[in-house]
Design a protein around this motif. Sequence first.
Motif, PDB file in Angstrom:
ATOM      1  N   ARG A  21       0.828  -1.209   0.000  1.00 22.25           N
ATOM      2  CA  ARG A  21       0.000   0.000   0.000  1.00 22.25           C
ATOM      3  C   ARG A  21       0.860   1.257   0.000  1.00 22.25           C
ATOM      4  N   ALA A  22       2.023   1.141  -0.630  1.00 23.88           N
ATOM      5  CA  ALA A  22       2.917   2.284  -0.798  1.00 23.88           C
ATOM      6  C   ALA A  22       3.448   2.282  -2.225  1.00 23.88           C
ATOM      7  N   LEU A  23       3.466   3.451  -2.832  1.00 22.49           N
ATOM      8  CA  LEU A  23       4.034   3.610  -4.166  1.00 22.49           C
ATOM      9  C   LEU A  23       5.200   4.582  -4.073  1.00 22.49           C
ATOM     10  N   PHE A  24       6.183   4.382  -4.931  1.00 21.74           N
ATOM     11  CA  PHE A  24       7.360   5.239  -4.912  1.00 21.74           C
ATOM     12  C   PHE A  24       7.614   5.814  -6.301  1.00 21.74           C
ATOM     13  N   ASN A  25       7.853   7.126  -6.319  1.00 26.98           N
ATOM     14  CA  ASN A  25       8.110   7.852  -7.570  1.00 26.98           C
ATOM     15  C   ASN A  25       6.959   7.699  -8.568  1.00 26.98           C
ATOM     16  N   ALA A  26       5.745   7.657  -8.034  1.00 30.28           N
ATOM     17  CA  ALA A  26       4.554   7.554  -8.884  1.00 30.28           C
ATOM     18  C   ALA A  26       4.193   8.931  -9.437  1.00 30.28           C
ATOM     19  N   SER A  27       3.687   8.963 -10.648  1.00 36.61           N
ATOM     20  CA  SER A  27       3.332  10.229 -11.279  1.00 36.61           C
ATOM     21  C   SER A  27       2.122  10.864 -10.601  1.00 36.61           C
ATOM     22  N   ALA A  28       2.235  12.155 -10.314  1.00 31.82           N
ATOM     23  CA  ALA A  28       1.123  12.890  -9.702  1.00 31.82           C
ATOM     24  C   ALA A  28      -0.095  12.918 -10.616  1.00 31.82           C
ATOM     25  N   SER A  29       0.118  12.725 -11.906  1.00 27.82           N
ATOM     26  CA  SER A  29      -1.000  12.757 -12.854  1.00 27.82           C
ATOM     27  C   SER A  29      -2.028  11.666 -12.573  1.00 27.82           C
ATOM     28  N   ASN A  30      -1.615  10.629 -11.851  1.00 29.34           N
ATOM     29  CA  ASN A  30      -2.538   9.538 -11.517  1.00 29.34           C
ATOM     30  C   ASN A  30      -3.442   9.864 -10.334  1.00 29.34           C
ATOM     31  N   PHE A  31      -3.173  10.981  -9.662  1.00 33.79           N
ATOM     32  CA  PHE A  31      -3.885  11.266  -8.416  1.00 33.79           C
ATOM     33  C   PHE A  31      -4.587  12.616  -8.396  1.00 33.79           C
ATOM     34  N   THR A  32      -4.602  13.318  -9.521  1.00 30.89           N
ATOM     35  CA  THR A  32      -5.232  14.637  -9.550  1.00 30.89           C
ATOM     36  C   THR A  32      -6.208  14.756 -10.714  1.00 30.89           C
ATOM     37  N   THR A  33      -7.157  15.655 -10.567  1.00 31.97           N
ATOM     38  CA  THR A  33      -8.154  15.858 -11.623  1.00 31.97           C
ATOM     39  C   THR A  33      -7.578  16.609 -12.819  1.00 31.97           C
ATOM     40  N   PHE A  34      -6.462  17.314 -12.634  1.00 28.30           N
ATOM     41  CA  PHE A  34      -5.794  17.973 -13.752  1.00 28.30           C
ATOM     42  C   PHE A  34      -5.044  16.970 -14.628  1.00 28.30           C
ATOM     43  N   ARG A  35      -4.684  15.812 -14.048  1.00 29.84           N
ATOM     44  CA  ARG A  35      -3.924  14.771 -14.739  1.00 29.84           C
ATOM     45  C   ARG A  35      -2.558  15.284 -15.207  1.00 29.84           C
ATOM     46  N   THR A  36      -1.902  16.057 -14.330  1.00 31.46           N
ATOM     47  CA  THR A  36      -0.565  16.560 -14.633  1.00 31.46           C
ATOM     48  C   THR A  36       0.326  16.381 -13.406  1.00 31.46           C
ATOM     49  N   GLY A  37       1.604  16.677 -13.578  1.00 30.43           N
ATOM     50  CA  GLY A  37       2.525  16.671 -12.443  1.00 30.43           C
ATOM     51  C   GLY A  37       3.598  15.610 -12.551  1.00 30.43           C
ATOM     52  N   GLY A  38       4.703  15.853 -11.856  1.00 35.46           N
ATOM     53  CA  GLY A  38       5.845  14.956 -11.879  1.00 35.46           C
ATOM     54  C   GLY A  38       5.762  13.865 -10.823  1.00 35.46           C
ATOM     55  N   PRO A  39       6.892  13.188 -10.562  1.00 32.24           N
ATOM     56  CA  PRO A  39       6.897  12.055  -9.632  1.00 32.24           C
ATOM     57  C   PRO A  39       6.744  12.472  -8.168  1.00 32.24           C
ATOM     58  N   ILE A  40       5.974  11.688  -7.437  1.00 34.05           N
ATOM     59  CA  ILE A  40       5.827  11.865  -5.992  1.00 34.05           C
ATOM     60  C   ILE A  40       6.708  10.822  -5.318  1.00 34.05           C
ATOM     61  N   SER A  41       7.554  11.258  -4.413  1.00 37.57           N
ATOM     62  CA  SER A  41       8.512  10.335  -3.800  1.00 37.57           C
ATOM     63  C   SER A  41       7.825   9.156  -3.124  1.00 37.57           C
ATOM     64  N   VAL A  42       6.823   9.452  -2.273  1.00 37.24           N
ATOM     65  CA  VAL A  42       6.120   8.386  -1.556  1.00 37.24           C
ATOM     66  C   VAL A  42       4.619   8.663  -1.574  1.00 37.24           C
ATOM     67  N   VAL A  43       3.832   7.673  -1.968  1.00 35.90           N
ATOM     68  CA  VAL A  43       2.369   7.757  -1.908  1.00 35.90           C
ATOM     69  C   VAL A  43       1.884   6.617  -1.022  1.00 35.90           C
ATOM     70  N   LEU A  44       1.131   6.953   0.021  1.00 39.77           N
ATOM     71  CA  LEU A  44       0.664   5.954   0.976  1.00 39.77           C
ATOM     72  C   LEU A  44      -0.852   5.843   0.959  1.00 39.77           C
ATOM     73  N   PHE A  45      -1.341   4.632   1.229  1.00 38.13           N
ATOM     74  CA  PHE A  45      -2.774   4.370   1.297  1.00 38.13           C
ATOM     75  C   PHE A  45      -3.087   3.723   2.647  1.00 38.13           C
ATOM     76  N   PRO A  46      -3.097   4.514   3.723  1.00 40.39           N
ATOM     77  CA  PRO A  46      -3.314   3.949   5.059  1.00 40.39           C
ATOM     78  C   PRO A  46      -4.717   3.371   5.205  1.00 40.39           C
ATOM     79  N   SER A  47      -4.817   2.289   5.967  1.00 42.43           N
ATOM     80  CA  SER A  47      -6.114   1.633   6.158  1.00 42.43           C
ATOM     81  C   SER A  47      -6.729   1.942   7.516  1.00 42.43           C
ATOM     82  N   ASN A  48      -5.966   2.567   8.409  1.00 41.95           N
ATOM     83  CA  ASN A  48      -6.496   2.908   9.729  1.00 41.95           C
ATOM     84  C   ASN A  48      -5.682   4.052  10.333  1.00 41.95           C
ATOM     85  N   GLU A  49      -6.143   4.549  11.464  1.00 41.27           N
ATOM     86  CA  GLU A  49      -5.482   5.694  12.090  1.00 41.27           C
ATOM     87  C   GLU A  49      -4.083   5.360  12.588  1.00 41.27           C
ATOM     88  N   ASP A  50      -3.874   4.130  13.037  1.00 39.54           N
ATOM     89  CA  ASP A  50      -2.538   3.742  13.499  1.00 39.54           C
ATOM     90  C   ASP A  50      -1.515   3.843  12.372  1.00 39.54           C
TER      91      ASP A  50
END
Length: 316
Positions: A21-50
């Motif tokens: 549930r972690a991505l590294f150097n993923a393109s920001a275009s995959n996560f925004t409505t503009f569909r633009t942007g460069g690589p994001i170092s770390v993208v996390l998908f937490p499943s709980n508050e902990d």
Amino acid sequence: MRLNLVREEFHKDFAEVFEGRALFNASASNFTTFRTGGPISVVLFPSNEDEIKKALELCDKWRLEFIALGSGSNVLFSDKGFGGVVIVLSECFNRFSYESEIGNDVYVSAQAGAFLPKMVSEFAKKNIGGIEWACGIPGTVGGAVVGNAGSFGYSIMTNVENAKVIKKSGKIHLIEASEIESGYRFSSIGQDEIITNITLKLTRIGEGEGEKKIEEYRERRKRTQPYLAQSAGCIFKNTEKISAGRLIDECGLKGKRVGDAEVSSKHANFIINKGNATSTNILDLMKEIREEVYRKKGIMLEPEIKVIGEEIEWKN
């Protein structure tokens, strides 16, 4: 070389905690409505508050900037990317529910990643309203609260009762609405913390009343806004006396383009990605709009969208 080694080390730390549930150097275009942007170092998908707490702990350990992200509207990631951590809440923190009722007041709970139009629609079916105006805002409840999103003269902070947040220290706080400063497209919450849940005060309404209002608001949006286009919503904040869209329109800027970024011909305060626009195209177009409006109207527009990953010095 040293920077790459450090990056490998903190990537390893995050990968161990967020298995699958972690991505590294993923393109920001995959996560925004503009569909633009460069690589994001770390993208996390937490499943709980902990897991959010653990993410913040690792951000502190490696001195990394972090941001929470919902549906990715109202933001623009730089083409250079973002060297910090993006914590995506729309995957697992997306539930909402009825809580209680006193008279005509209905209290509901919504996780920060709940999609606002879906929540509005589902509650309307249960004769719960008072927020139908938000049916066309393509964002999450948490993002709406952070920016005090609004439309048709309404804003969401008028419905907020309290918000649950996780501080950078990992401590959980319940913040009452009276403790939150807010104004036009602004609230003091969610700046150095992660909102996880919001309690909203809505209203008991008649059978079919909410669904009728939603349809009216949607039709109005379709007539006046580029409803299905790739955009981030309104680009600039309205001024006290006149809307940003009207100012831009009066300057003859509808249809103006930089690369594949274009000022909408339907609503001048929207910039559309016509297919292959870059974030740089969008930023350059924003700068040209501001300069032209200032030259012709003497008003310097203030951006409403948040630019991430690049320091922009907007002229005042």
